[in-house]
Design an enzyme around this catalytic site. Structure first.
Site, mmCIF file in Angstrom:
data_model
loop_
_atom_site.group_PDB
_atom_site.id
_atom_site.type_symbol
_atom_site.label_atom_id
_atom_site.label_comp_id
_atom_site.label_asym_id
_atom_site.label_seq_id
_atom_site.Cartn_x
_atom_site.Cartn_y
_atom_site.Cartn_z
ATOM 1 N N SER A 46 0.825 -1.209 0.000
ATOM 2 C CA SER A 46 0.000 0.000 0.000
ATOM 3 C C SER A 46 0.859 1.259 0.000
ATOM 4 O O SER A 46 0.444 2.285 -0.542
ATOM 5 C CB SER A 46 -0.950 0.007 1.205
ATOM 6 O OG SER A 46 -0.219 -0.063 2.417
ATOM 7 N N GLU A 47 2.053 1.205 0.607
ATOM 8 C CA GLU A 47 2.951 2.361 0.595
ATOM 9 C C GLU A 47 4.410 1.942 0.641
ATOM 10 O O GLU A 47 4.743 0.874 1.171
ATOM 11 C CB GLU A 47 2.689 3.297 1.790
ATOM 12 C CG GLU A 47 1.532 4.246 1.627
ATOM 13 C CD GLU A 47 0.309 3.786 2.395
ATOM 14 O OE1 GLU A 47 -0.696 4.504 2.369
ATOM 15 O OE2 GLU A 47 0.367 2.699 2.999
ATOM 16 N N ALA A 48 5.242 2.798 0.092
ATOM 17 C CA ALA A 48 6.693 2.731 0.261
ATOM 18 C C ALA A 48 7.171 4.139 0.591
ATOM 19 O O ALA A 48 6.570 5.134 0.176
ATOM 20 C CB ALA A 48 7.382 2.217 -1.001
#
Length: 285
Positions: A46-48
């Site tokens: 979902s995120e980096a």
């Protein structure tokens, strides 16, 4: 390409693989925005995030946060996971709090026992939702309009619309329709008890939370969402729908066991949770 220190951190859990993972590149210097976005898309998370030297004199580090397809000004679980990775890699804060610089400005982070907690950034938009939005959300969630007992804008970077249902069981039973909710990021909360009468003991979960982000491939549900819980806390505590201190559960419907610890102290609302590093090494970028 060059090797860069990397950690993949599971957030809002002390047990690996039961929270929400974030990919943290601990040295983002020299990377173009396009490279950061490409890597984020490749991780399928979902995120980096990408840690950079601070530009603001009061910050300990600068963080750029990406989700598939776009950069975010702020996100909660990437904030805690990145801080955990930065500290694990030897980071030392300048003052009492760790200070993260990101798109919404400076975000304070503190150690809270074996957890980290961030001070919820100010809401960019608050107040009740439009009636048309509430009707649409009810239809998209598959509930009656009367089942939505409270609602509010919960925009703190991510453009969340928050709704409260009658109870946690109703939240867990939801099977939302992505085609109806297209374009709306919806956070749903339900009390484990009567609305406005919830326990405040630190070891009890007062609420069940779910976060829905309709996408091109259908409905996306985020396992555990710091930004949403921060905005929900500002709304619920401000409206006397929640006590000054509580724990929210999220991820139950996905087989996770996220726990988000909320506490109001003075003007700040702190959003905290445990983090654990699951992967550590180097990434070629």
């Amino acid at each position: 390409m060059s090797p860069r220190p990397f950690q993949q951190v599971d957030v809002f859990t002390a047990v690996p693989y039961l929270g929400n993972p974030v990919a943290v590149v601990l040295d983002g210097r020299g990377l173009a925005t396009e490279q950061m976005q490409s890597f984020t898309n490749w991780t399928n998370l979902s995120e980096a995030t990408f840690v950079l030297p601070p530009e603001h004199p009061g910050a300990d580090y600068k963080l750029r946060i990406f989700c598939p397809g776009r950069e975010l000004p702020f996100a909660g679980h990437p904030t805690l996971g990145s801080c955990h990775a930065w500290l694990r890699a030897g980071g030392r804060p300048k003052g009492e709090h760790i200070v993260q610089e990101c798109g919404v400005g400076l975000v304070k982070i503190r150690r809270d026992g074996d957890r980290l907690a961030f001070a919820a950034p100010p809401l960019r938009k608050s107040g009740p939702l439009d009636d048309a939005d509430v009707d649409l959300i009810a239809r998209g969630l598959g509930v009656e309009r009367s089942d939505i007992v409270a609602h509010a804008w919960c925009d703190n970077g991510p453009n969340w619309r928050g709704v409260m249902l009658r109870d946690a069981a109703q939240v867990l039973a939801l099977r939302p329709d992505a085609s109806v909710l297209a374009g709306l990021d919806v956070g749903v909360v339900g009390p484990r008890g009567k609305v406005g009468v919830v326990g405040s003991r630190n070891d009890d979960c007062a609420f069940e939370v779910r976060a829905f982000l309709p996408g091109n491939a259908g409905m996306i549900e985020d396992p555990v969402t710091g930004s949403l819980n921060a905005a929900l806390a500002q709304w619920l505590i401000g409206a006397a729908l929640a006590p000054d201190r509580y724990v929210a559960a999220q991820g139950t419907a996905l087989g996770r066991a996220g726990r988000v610890h909320v506490q109001r102290e003075g003007a700040d609302i702190w959003i905290g949770g445990a983090s654990v590093t699951c992967i550590e090494g180097q990434v070629q970028l």
